[in-house]
Design an enzyme around this catalytic site. Structure first.
Site, PDB file in Angstrom:
ATOM      1  N   LYS A  75       2.176  10.134  -1.344  1.00  0.00           N
ATOM      2  CA  LYS A  75       2.762   9.082  -2.178  1.00  0.00           C
ATOM      3  C   LYS A  75       3.074   9.696  -3.545  1.00  0.00           C
ATOM      4  O   LYS A  75       2.242  10.440  -4.096  1.00  0.00           O
ATOM      5  CB  LYS A  75       1.752   7.955  -2.312  1.00  0.00           C
ATOM      6  CG  LYS A  75       2.263   6.695  -2.983  1.00  0.00           C
ATOM      7  CD  LYS A  75       1.176   5.628  -2.939  1.00  0.00           C
ATOM      8  CE  LYS A  75       1.609   4.310  -3.519  1.00  0.00           C
ATOM      9  NZ  LYS A  75       0.538   3.283  -3.430  1.00  0.00           N
ATOM     10  N   SER A 150       2.216  -0.984  -1.493  1.00  0.00           N
ATOM     11  CA  SER A 150       3.191  -0.142  -2.144  1.00  0.00           C
ATOM     12  C   SER A 150       3.373   1.236  -1.508  1.00  0.00           C
ATOM     13  O   SER A 150       4.339   1.921  -1.801  1.00  0.00           O
ATOM     14  CB  SER A 150       2.807   0.040  -3.606  1.00  0.00           C
ATOM     15  OG  SER A 150       1.551   0.697  -3.714  1.00  0.00           O
ATOM     16  N   SER A 174      -2.507  -1.586  -0.747  1.00  0.00           N
ATOM     17  CA  SER A 174      -1.303  -0.767  -0.595  1.00  0.00           C
ATOM     18  C   SER A 174      -1.352   0.317   0.470  1.00  0.00           C
ATOM     19  O   SER A 174      -0.325   0.931   0.750  1.00  0.00           O
ATOM     20  CB  SER A 174      -0.934  -0.126  -1.927  1.00  0.00           C
ATOM     21  OG  SER A 174      -0.272  -1.071  -2.721  1.00  0.00           O
TER      22      SER A 174
HETATM   23  N1  GLN Z   1       0.417  -5.432  -3.402  1.00  0.00           N
HETATM   24  C1  GLN Z   1      -0.601  -5.373  -4.410  1.00  0.00           C
HETATM   25  C2  GLN Z   1       0.016  -5.438  -5.768  1.00  0.00           C
HETATM   26  O1  GLN Z   1       1.165  -5.654  -5.845  1.00  0.00           O
HETATM   27  C3  GLN Z   1      -1.416  -4.141  -4.233  1.00  0.00           C
HETATM   28  C4  GLN Z   1      -0.799  -2.931  -4.794  1.00  0.00           C
HETATM   29  C5  GLN Z   1      -1.606  -1.708  -4.545  1.00  0.00           C
HETATM   30  O2  GLN Z   1      -2.577  -1.738  -3.795  1.00  0.00           O
HETATM   31  N2  GLN Z   1      -1.238  -0.634  -5.223  1.00  0.00           N
HETATM   32  O3  GLN Z   1      -0.634  -5.291  -6.757  1.00  0.00           O
END
Ligand code: GLN
Length: 470
Positions: A75, A150, A174
């Site tokens: 990532k 994400s 994420s």
């Molecule tokens: N979807 C969650 C957010 O928008 C988690 C994001 C993540 O785990 N980086 O914050």
């Protein structure tokens, strides 16, 4: 592509070589990534790394490091010395890392071939990878749908067969949610199990790096390499001093029924019930539990996380890193760089975070959320006196179509089952539990298993028995 475990065997038996596999990886990317867009950068030294790995295998055989010649995607919010890391933000468009994250050092030492940086929601804020400044990633199972987020690029890279392993980060789901949407195994380790040194911080008390893989065995293999105390991250834990979480023949598995009453697609719930039946058939005991505070997790998360975001992202000011916009004064430079360089969702969270931390509101919002968080930990500790593992669906729906979660709130609800895990710091894994049909396509959905602190081995044990050996 073969799993990392299978690749090692194939290298040692001479069936294939790291060079061949690296070529295969690059060929898949060349053939499919113009459509899927999992990668933001493909490294130019993949062949060189593969040749080195091949040497090592020739020289050392069985003694070659564990991940020798295994292609891994990262990532792009993880620092790899000399490579670009954008975090999918315009503000870091030109940013080249000056050092390796601790997990990168460990993966390199283990012989991994680092293939490239993958797409994400800007600074890891989102659940669909639609918030990337470089355009979205598509779900390889259905290109009209998102891969989740994400870590959507990392998930898509594995699902499209470019790599057997990709590294993601998980602040509120994420890794697990894209694993669910893309039919993969996604591991979020215990807070502090894996070093955060060299990860771009989103919510420092929530972030953990973990894996996206096709098997639980691969998740375990790579986790064991990445985990451990790191002098460069004072929050890492020394697991020898941690209470031991035993692996058992049969587990007592808790289902927080009240939490699962609403908002879940009926066929996702059906898949979840089938999975419970399979667990019971295999001899595990399924019991109903109650976690009333877990249900408040989402509300607490959307206070704690933006607060930490607002503070962590203050460093992106056009002076220290990345792209600088012109301005009359220093303040103008800051303001213009941030206005031009950061996207809408990032700005929304910085504003929200600054608000909840401001003097007059601190007690009403941030203080309350942190109190709730400690109460959630206590509630969880109580429940773990009676069960070994907790299970929920990973997400309430399968992958959705682009633009389907129009307003931020409906997007945030995707994380209802995953954020309590980050707030309490425990480890969790998402494992495929079948498919549901949408528009004539079979879409994968995942089941989440949550263990007590430092209980990764328990998750691997249950996962390998119920999924890898199915
Ligand atoms: N979807 C969650 C957010 O928008 C988690 C994001 C993540 O785990 N980086 O914050």
């Amino acid at each position: 592509m073969k799993t990392a475990t299978e690749l090692r065997a194939a290298y040692l038996s001479g069936e294939t070589t790291p060079e061949e596999i690296a070529q295969e990886s690059l060929a898949v990317i060349a053939a499919t990534d113009s459509d899927i867009h999992a990668f933001l950068d493909v490294y130019d030294d993949v062949a060189v790394q593969a040749a080195k790995a091949a040497e090592l295998i020739k020289e050392k055989g069985e003694q070659a490091p564990t991940l020798c010649g295994v292609p891994i995607a990262l990532k792009e919010n993880i620092l790899v010395k000399g490579k670009r890391a954008t975090a999918s933000s315009k503000i870091l468009d030109n940013y080249i890392c000056s050092y390796d994250a601790t997990i990168i050092t460990k993966l390199k030492e283990a012989g991994a071939v680092l293939v490239g940086g993958t797409n994400l929601d800007e600074f890891a804020m989102g659940s669909s990878t639609e918030n990337s400044a470089y355009g979205p990633t598509k779900n390889p199972h259905d290109t009209t749908r998102v891969p989740g987020g994400s870590s959507g690029g990392s998930a898509a890279a594995v699902a499209m067969g470019a790599v057997p392993v990709a590294i993601g980060t998980d602040t509120g789901g994420s890794i697990r949610q894209p694993a669910s949407y893309c039919g993969l195994v996604g591991l979020k380790p215990t807070y502090g199990a894996v070093s955060r040194h060299g990860l771009m911080a989103m919510g420092s008390s929530l972030d953990q790096a973990g894996t996206l893989t096709n098997s639980v065995a691969d998740a375990a293999l790579v986790y064991r390499i990445m985990a451990g105390k790191d002098p460069l991250d004072m929050t890492t834990i020394d697991d020898t001093t941690y209470p031991k979480v035993e692996v058992k023949e049969k587990y007592r598995i808790g289902v927080p029924r009240d939490f699962l009453r609403e908002g879940i697609d009926p066929d996702v719930m059906e898949a979840f019930e089938h999975n419970l039946e399979a667990l019971a058939k295999a001899g595990h005991e399924i019991v109903d539990i109650s976690l009333p505070l877990f249900e408040k997790g989402l509300a607490a998360y959307y206070i704690v996380m933006p607060a930490e975001v607002s503070s962590n992202l203050a460093r992106f000011d056009g002076i220290r890193y990345g792209v600088r916009a012109e301005g009359e004064s220093l303040l103008d430079v800051y303001q213009n760089s941030r206005a031009e360089g950061l996207g809408t969702e990032v700005k929304r969270r910085i504003l929200l975070g600054t608000y909840v931390l401001s003097a007059g509101y601190y007690d009403a919002f941030y203080g309350k959320a942190e109190t709730l968080r400690s109460m959630m930990r206590a509630e969880l500790a109580e429940v773990y006196k009676t069960v070994d593992i907790i299970t929920t669906p990973t997400a309430p729906t399968p992958a959705f179509t682009f633009g389907a979660q129009g307003d931020p709130l409906s997007m945030y609800k995707q994380d209802i089952f995953t954020v309590p895990v980050n707030l309490t710091g425990v480890p969790a894994i998402s494992i495929p539990m079948g498919t549901v049909e949408r528009d004539g396509k079979a879409l994968p959905v995942g089941v989440q298993y949550i263990a007590p602190h430092a209980g990764e081995e328990r998750l691997f044990d249950l996962g390998i028995r119920t999924y890898d050996q199915r």
